[in-house]
Every structure is written in structure tokens, then in C-alpha cells.
Scaffold this motif. Structure first.
Motif, PDB file in Angstrom:
ATOM      1  N   UNK A 259       0.848  -1.198   0.000  1.00 58.02           N
ATOM      2  CA  UNK A 259       0.000   0.000   0.000  1.00 58.02           C
ATOM      3  C   UNK A 259       0.884   1.248   0.000  1.00 58.02           C
ATOM      4  N   UNK A 260       0.276   2.377  -0.313  1.00 57.43           N
ATOM      5  CA  UNK A 260       1.010   3.652  -0.383  1.00 57.43           C
ATOM      6  C   UNK A 260       0.427   4.628   0.627  1.00 57.43           C
ATOM      7  N   UNK A 261       1.305   5.361   1.291  1.00 59.93           N
ATOM      8  CA  UNK A 261       0.839   6.407   2.213  1.00 59.93           C
ATOM      9  C   UNK A 261       0.328   7.579   1.373  1.00 59.93           C
ATOM     10  N   UNK A 262      -0.947   7.906   1.573  1.00 60.09           N
ATOM     11  CA  UNK A 262      -1.553   8.979   0.763  1.00 60.09           C
ATOM     12  C   UNK A 262      -1.757  10.266   1.561  1.00 60.09           C
ATOM     13  N   UNK A 263      -1.630  10.185   2.871  1.00 64.00           N
ATOM     14  CA  UNK A 263      -1.863  11.383   3.686  1.00 64.00           C
ATOM     15  C   UNK A 263      -1.204  11.194   5.049  1.00 64.00           C
ATOM     16  N   UNK A 271      -2.182   7.705   6.539  1.00 64.55           N
ATOM     17  CA  UNK A 271      -3.310   7.020   5.893  1.00 64.55           C
ATOM     18  C   UNK A 271      -2.826   6.363   4.612  1.00 64.55           C
ATOM     19  N   UNK A 272      -3.214   5.094   4.420  1.00 61.57           N
ATOM     20  CA  UNK A 272      -2.803   4.358   3.222  1.00 61.57           C
ATOM     21  C   UNK A 272      -3.999   4.111   2.299  1.00 61.57           C
ATOM     22  N   UNK A 273      -3.668   3.715   1.055  1.00 66.58           N
ATOM     23  CA  UNK A 273      -4.705   3.515   0.038  1.00 66.58           C
ATOM     24  C   UNK A 273      -5.292   2.104   0.085  1.00 66.58           C
ATOM     25  N   UNK A 274      -5.345   1.506   1.245  1.00 58.78           N
ATOM     26  CA  UNK A 274      -5.941   0.171   1.403  1.00 58.78           C
ATOM     27  C   UNK A 274      -6.872   0.216   2.600  1.00 58.78           C
ATOM     28  N   UNK A 307     -11.835   2.734   1.546  1.00 58.38           N
ATOM     29  CA  UNK A 307     -10.608   2.895   0.758  1.00 58.38           C
ATOM     30  C   UNK A 307      -9.485   3.592   1.523  1.00 58.38           C
ATOM     31  N   UNK A 308      -9.640   3.743   2.814  1.00 59.89           N
ATOM     32  CA  UNK A 308      -8.595   4.359   3.643  1.00 59.89           C
ATOM     33  C   UNK A 308      -8.241   3.414   4.780  1.00 59.89           C
TER      34      UNK A 308
END
Ligand SMILES: Cc1ncc(COP(=O)(O)O)c(C=O)c1O
Length: 363
Positions: A259-263, A271-274, A307-308
Motif C-alpha cells: 500500500x502507499x501512504x496517501x496522507x 493514511x494508506x490507500x488500502x 478505501x482508507x
């Protein structure tokens, strides 16, 4: 060879070295105890991993759904146990279709349900091999041990059926609070089933198979003399729940979610995109440990939206926007069911893209 850093996120990774080690460890354990292994394919739902299990000595596969059995039969698997009380005329017709091309076994736990499956088999002049489910304490489905002889006798009399064995799943092991308590559940599972088989034999109802199985209890139940078969499923991947139970170590876990850290809205929150549509929202069993552990640190996912995934950042950990993390899920089996494919990796290399062929086959 493609590498993990070329993958977009989220993506499910399965470490093939760990998968192969888990398969081999369980296969050797069963072989050493003279017990046949029939792994439950619900965990991976992939043809390639099922084949690895057979290559390591499994006699066949277990599944929960007729649809899963159809997928594996189409892929060439020849011996499948639908370890679930299958009900209804529509499914009975599909079972007949399967039984015409593979060796099929089906679970039953009532005379009514079993009789409903028999009709198309009787009409076709065939017998369906069934196994009676016995409840050894999970209290989900299955007849109580003291009702097994009477139910088995009535099922054995139904034309179109052949009572091949008895089976159980000691899912109460997931509520055990120590490895000793898990071992005790496993011993009880094996001993109860062997005693039921003895009572059946004494009543003139011989059964071939005495089938037990869950990942936590497998090593213990298989030790009981008289158990003939074991059906662990989760062991192929393991997950955070198995680590918490003491069934395995963290490095025995094969599945992670990239997953990627989006925030990073606050120092203690990333916060990740999973979210739950990627990781599922199953709780950690036993205990309350959030919704997944972040590899390489001590942070965990405290909350999920669809989704978060909200990481509660531990003091020693730091996450920046764009960082890629790998999450060890609480429950690997349900993660498989959410994804069309998983990536088979060794180290940083992607060796195979595996279709989760039986995903979504819920009927
Ligand atoms: C009937 C049955 N057999 C075997 C298994 C495999 O158990 P585990 O996932 O603990 O390996 C399950 C799991 O749900 C099951 O329901």
C-alpha cells in the motif's frame, strides 16, 4: 524480472518461499503421523497453489462451495471434498455434474439436507459420497457427538447416498487464549471424532474417513490415533491472527498487502490507500489489535474505511506521503476473496501473477 517497486498499489503479495515452506512443513507433519492431508483451498483459491499442495502429497482439496469445486475440477483437480452442508435441488444437480467427472465428497449434517442431495444421484443410478459433520465445540454446524450414530444410521439408509466418513472443524480454537488452550482444543477435536467413529463401528456403521482440521489445531488433532485426514487451510499463508494465537511466527506469514501512504494529517496518523475493500475488516483473533500490522515497524492499522487505512503511528516509526508499506492482514482467507490476482514474489522479484480463480464463488 519485474520487481515489487514496479507494482502499483494496493496489491496483494505472496512470498512463494514462505508458501512452499508452509506447505512442506504441514505435509511432512501429516506424513510423519500417517494422516492424509486435504488442505482447504478457501485460503488461496488459486489453481497454482492447489497444485503445489498436491505435489507435496495432499490427497485432494477441500472447499466450502460448489462453485469453488467447479473451478478446481475445471482446472484438473480430481478429488475434492465440499466440506459444507450443501442444501437444495439446484446444487444437488451441480454436484451430480461434478461427480460424473471427479471423485466428489460432500458434507451433510441433517437427514433432510442429505435426502435432498440424493434425488438426482438416485435417478442417475449413482451414489453420492457424503461425510457427516460433527460439532466438537465450535457450535456452528454439525450434529452433537451423542446424536451422530442416530443421524449417521438414517443418512446411511438414504438411497443414492454412501456415508464415507465424518468430519469436523474446531473453529473454537480461534477463541483460545494460549497455545496450551489451542492444543487442548485440538486433542479434544481428535479424541471426540475417534470416539464417534468407534461408536459408529460398534453400531455396524463403518466409516473410512475421520477428518479434522483447522490451522491452529492441526498439529494436535493429527496426533490422535484413529484420525485419518486433516484439512487445514490458512496455514498456506498464515496471518496476524495465527501469529497472535502462537500458531506461527511472523516470518511464516506469506501474504502482505502493498500500500502507499496517501496522507499524513497528524504526527501520530498516516493514511494508506488500502481500506476494508482491500484488507477486509475482520478483527484480530484473539484480542483487539486493529486491522493489520505494518511490516518493518510496530505501527498498526487502527481504523479502516472502505478505501482508507488509518495507521496509528508508533513513536519509533515515521511515514511520509508516497512511502510504500506492506501490511500483514488479520485474516488472509478473506483478503484472497477480494482480489482478482495475487503476485507471487521471491525477495523483491515478481515470479508469477496468480489468478484467484475461485474468488467470489459463493454459491
Ligand atoms: C469446514 C472447515 N474445514 C477446514 C477449515 C480450515 O481451517 P483453517 O482456516 O483454520 O485452516 C475451515 C475454516 O473455516 C472450515 O470451515
Amino acid at each position: 524480472m519485474r520487481t515489487i517497486d514496479q507494482l502499483d498499489s494496493p496489491a496483494v503479495l505472496v512470498d512463494l518461499d514462505v508458501v512452499e515452506r508452509n506447505i512442506s512443513t504441514m505435509a511432512k507433519r501429516a506424513e510423519g503421523l500417517g494422516v492424509e492431508l486435504r488442505p482447504h483451498a478457501k485460503t488461496h483459491k488459486t489453481v497454482e497453489i492447489g497444485r503445489k499442495q498436491l505435489q507435496a502429497g495432499a490427497v485432494g482439496l477441500s472447499v466450502a462451495k460448489v462453485g469453488e469445486a467447479e473451478v478446481f475440477a475445471d482446472a484438473g483437480f480430481e478429488d475434492i471434498f465440499v466440506a459444507y452442508p450443501v442444501i437444495g435441488a439446484q446444487k444437488a444437480r451441480r454436484l451430480l455434474g461434478l461427480a460424473e467427472r471427479i471423485r466428489l465428497l460432500v458434507g451433510v449434517d441433517s437427514v433432510e439436507g442429505a435426502t435432498g442431495l440424493a434425488a438426482p444421484f438416485q435417478a442417475a443410478g449413482r451414489e453420492l459420497e457424503v461425510r457427516l459433520k460433527v460439532d466438537v465445540g465450535f457450535h456452528r454446524v454439525g450434529v452433537a457427538p451423542d446424536k451422530a450414530v442416530e443421524t449417521a444410521r438414517r443418512i446411511a439408509e438414504v438411497p443414492g447416498l454412501r456415508l464415507e466418513g465424518i468430519f469436523t472443524h474446531a473453529g473454537q480454537s480461534y477463541r483460545a487464549d494460549s497455545p496450551e488452550a489451542v492444543a487442548e482444543v485440538g486433542r479434544h477435536e481428535g479424541e471426540t471424532m475417534v470416539e464417534v467413529a468407534r461408536q459408529l463401528a460398534a453400531s455396524g456403521i463403518g466409516v473410512t474417513s475421520v477428518s479434522v482440521g483447522s490451522t491452529p489445531t492441526a498439529p494436535h488433532a493429527m496426533k490422535v490415533s484413529g484420525v485419518t485426514e486433516c484439512r487445514p487451510g490458512n496455514y498456506v499463508y498464515h496471518d496476524a491472527t495465527q501469529v497472535s494465537l502462537g500458531t506461527c511466527r511472523r516470518d511464516d506469514c506469506a501474504m502482505t498487502v502493498l500500500a502507499t501512504v496517501v496522507s499524513t494529517p497528524a504526527p501520530d496518523r498516516a493514511v494508506i490507500d488500502a481500506g476494508s475493500k482491500t484488507l477486509a475488516s475482520d478483527p484480530l483473533r484473539p484480542g483487539s489489535g486493529g486491522f493489520g500490522w505494518i511490516q518493518g515497524g510496530s505501527s498498526h492499522l487502527a481504523r479502516l474505511s472502505e478505501e482508507h487505512g488509518v495507521i496509528e503511528v508508533a513513536e519509533a516509526d515515521r511515514y511520509a506521503i508516497g512511502d510504500r508499506v506492506r501490511v500483514l492482514p488479520n485474516h488472509a482467507c478473506v483478503v484472497s476473496n477480494l482480489h482478482d490476482r495475487v503476485y507471487g514474489v521471491r525477495g523483491e522479484g515478481i515470479e508469477a501473477e496468480l489468478a484467484v480463480a475461485a474468488r467470489g464463488r459463493v454459491s
